[in-house]
Design a protein around this motif. Structure first.
Motif, PDB file in Angstrom:
ATOM      1  N   PRO A 145      -0.091  -7.888   1.414  1.00  0.00           N
ATOM      2  CA  PRO A 145       0.144  -8.045   2.998  1.00  0.00           C
ATOM      3  C   PRO A 145       1.533  -7.624   3.555  1.00  0.00           C
ATOM      4  O   PRO A 145       1.308  -6.998   4.489  1.00  0.00           O
ATOM      5  CB  PRO A 145      -0.116  -9.592   3.299  1.00  0.00           C
ATOM      6  N   PHE A 146       2.484  -7.883   2.797  1.00  0.00           N
ATOM      7  CA  PHE A 146       3.880  -7.570   3.274  1.00  0.00           C
ATOM      8  C   PHE A 146       3.947  -5.956   3.452  1.00  0.00           C
ATOM      9  O   PHE A 146       4.586  -5.515   4.366  1.00  0.00           O
ATOM     10  CB  PHE A 146       4.846  -8.066   2.394  1.00  0.00           C
ATOM     11  N   LYS A 147       3.120  -5.357   2.553  1.00  0.00           N
ATOM     12  CA  LYS A 147       3.132  -3.636   2.858  1.00  0.00           C
ATOM     13  C   LYS A 147       2.544  -3.381   3.893  1.00  0.00           C
ATOM     14  O   LYS A 147       2.938  -2.459   4.605  1.00  0.00           O
ATOM     15  CB  LYS A 147       2.639  -3.075   1.303  1.00  0.00           C
ATOM     16  N   GLN A 148       1.429  -3.842   4.268  1.00  0.00           N
ATOM     17  CA  GLN A 148       0.616  -3.558   5.216  1.00  0.00           C
ATOM     18  C   GLN A 148       1.523  -3.914   6.519  1.00  0.00           C
ATOM     19  O   GLN A 148       1.410  -3.197   7.569  1.00  0.00           O
ATOM     20  CB  GLN A 148      -0.665  -4.401   5.332  1.00  0.00           C
ATOM     21  N   ARG A 149       2.030  -5.019   6.563  1.00  0.00           N
ATOM     22  CA  ARG A 149       2.937  -5.550   7.895  1.00  0.00           C
ATOM     23  C   ARG A 149       3.921  -4.520   8.252  1.00  0.00           C
ATOM     24  O   ARG A 149       4.341  -4.214   9.284  1.00  0.00           O
ATOM     25  CB  ARG A 149       3.540  -6.871   7.443  1.00  0.00           C
ATOM     26  N   GLU A 150       4.785  -4.145   6.928  1.00  0.00           N
ATOM     27  CA  GLU A 150       5.622  -2.924   7.169  1.00  0.00           C
ATOM     28  C   GLU A 150       5.024  -1.672   7.800  1.00  0.00           C
ATOM     29  O   GLU A 150       5.674  -1.153   8.873  1.00  0.00           O
ATOM     30  CB  GLU A 150       6.284  -2.399   5.776  1.00  0.00           C
ATOM     31  N   TYR A 151       3.963  -1.213   7.350  1.00  0.00           N
ATOM     32  CA  TYR A 151       3.172   0.017   8.110  1.00  0.00           C
ATOM     33  C   TYR A 151       2.973  -0.502   9.217  1.00  0.00           C
ATOM     34  O   TYR A 151       3.160   0.402  10.247  1.00  0.00           O
ATOM     35  CB  TYR A 151       2.005   0.355   7.117  1.00  0.00           C
ATOM     36  N   ILE A 152       2.434  -1.671   9.959  1.00  0.00           N
ATOM     37  CA  ILE A 152       1.819  -1.903  11.021  1.00  0.00           C
ATOM     38  C   ILE A 152       3.177  -1.931  11.975  1.00  0.00           C
ATOM     39  O   ILE A 152       2.852  -1.312  13.228  1.00  0.00           O
ATOM     40  CB  ILE A 152       1.052  -3.405  11.023  1.00  0.00           C
ATOM     41  N   GLU A 153       4.141  -2.588  11.563  1.00  0.00           N
ATOM     42  CA  GLU A 153       5.121  -2.623  12.451  1.00  0.00           C
ATOM     43  C   GLU A 153       5.984  -1.413  12.834  1.00  0.00           C
ATOM     44  O   GLU A 153       6.384  -1.040  13.746  1.00  0.00           O
ATOM     45  CB  GLU A 153       6.324  -3.507  11.741  1.00  0.00           C
TER      46      GLU A 153
END
Length: 187
Positions: A145-153
């Motif tokens: 999830p934290f890697k997904q969040r990085e890409y989303i941001e």
């Protein structure tokens, strides 16, 4: 004349007060930071028009005299500062009162914890790209999830549509390889 010279008397006055406490002086972010058990408590700094005493967790201070302000309303959550333009307006007793309260708060473990959003709002353009390419979509879903969040941001912070498209193209190979956007900076 540089700002530290211009405000030498005010800075020395603050240092003399702080030196009467148990705080330890360190240098961080180009300034004088005072800590307790490695926890940042306060900082002093000279600016063009004033000297400031910063409290890292100032949001928890009572501020009974209403001296503290938020440097960037809406952005800064915990940091508060007290501005001075001369030694004449510096009341040692009141300053010490604020410092002692900040020290007690640090001892009690009062720290601002940033709110983390549980829900990830995927930008529409990224959602379309993930749905159009099954392999890309599957690889994205398998990321932490934290890697997904990085890409989303990363995608969401682009202002122009063209920039969002080019960023998606740029991240695709990284996502397929199971990498996070900032993995190369992690130890």
């Amino acid at each position: 004349m540089n700002k530290n010279e211009k405000w030498r008397n005010e800075l020395e006055f603050l240092r003399a007060i702080i030196n009467k406490t148990e705080l330890e002086k360190t240098n961080k972010w180009g300034g004088e930071v005072y800590t307790l058990n490695n926890g940042n408590v306060l900082m002093i700094g000279a600016f063009k028009n004033y000297v400031s005493l910063w409290f890292f967790n100032g949001v928890f201070l009572n501020d009974s005299y209403k001296f503290l302000s938020n440097a960037q309303e809406g952005k800064t959550k915990a940091l508060r500062h007290w501005q001075f333009t001369s030694v004449d307006e510096m009341d040692e007793e009141k300053i010490m009162e604020y410092i002692q309260e900040a020290i007690e708060n640090e001892k009690q473990g009062l720290k601002w914890k940033p709110e983390k959003s549980k829900h990830l709002e995927i930008p529409k353009i990224l959602e379309i790209a993930l749905n159009d390419d099954r392999e890309f979509g599957s690889a994205f879903q398998s990321l932490a999830p934290f890697k997904q969040r990085e890409y989303i941001e990363y995608i969401a912070t682009a202002k122009r549509e063209g920039t969002k498209v080019s960023r998606i193209a740029k991240i695709k190979l990284m996502v397929l390889a199971g990498l996070g956007l900032n993995d190369k900076y992690r130890k």
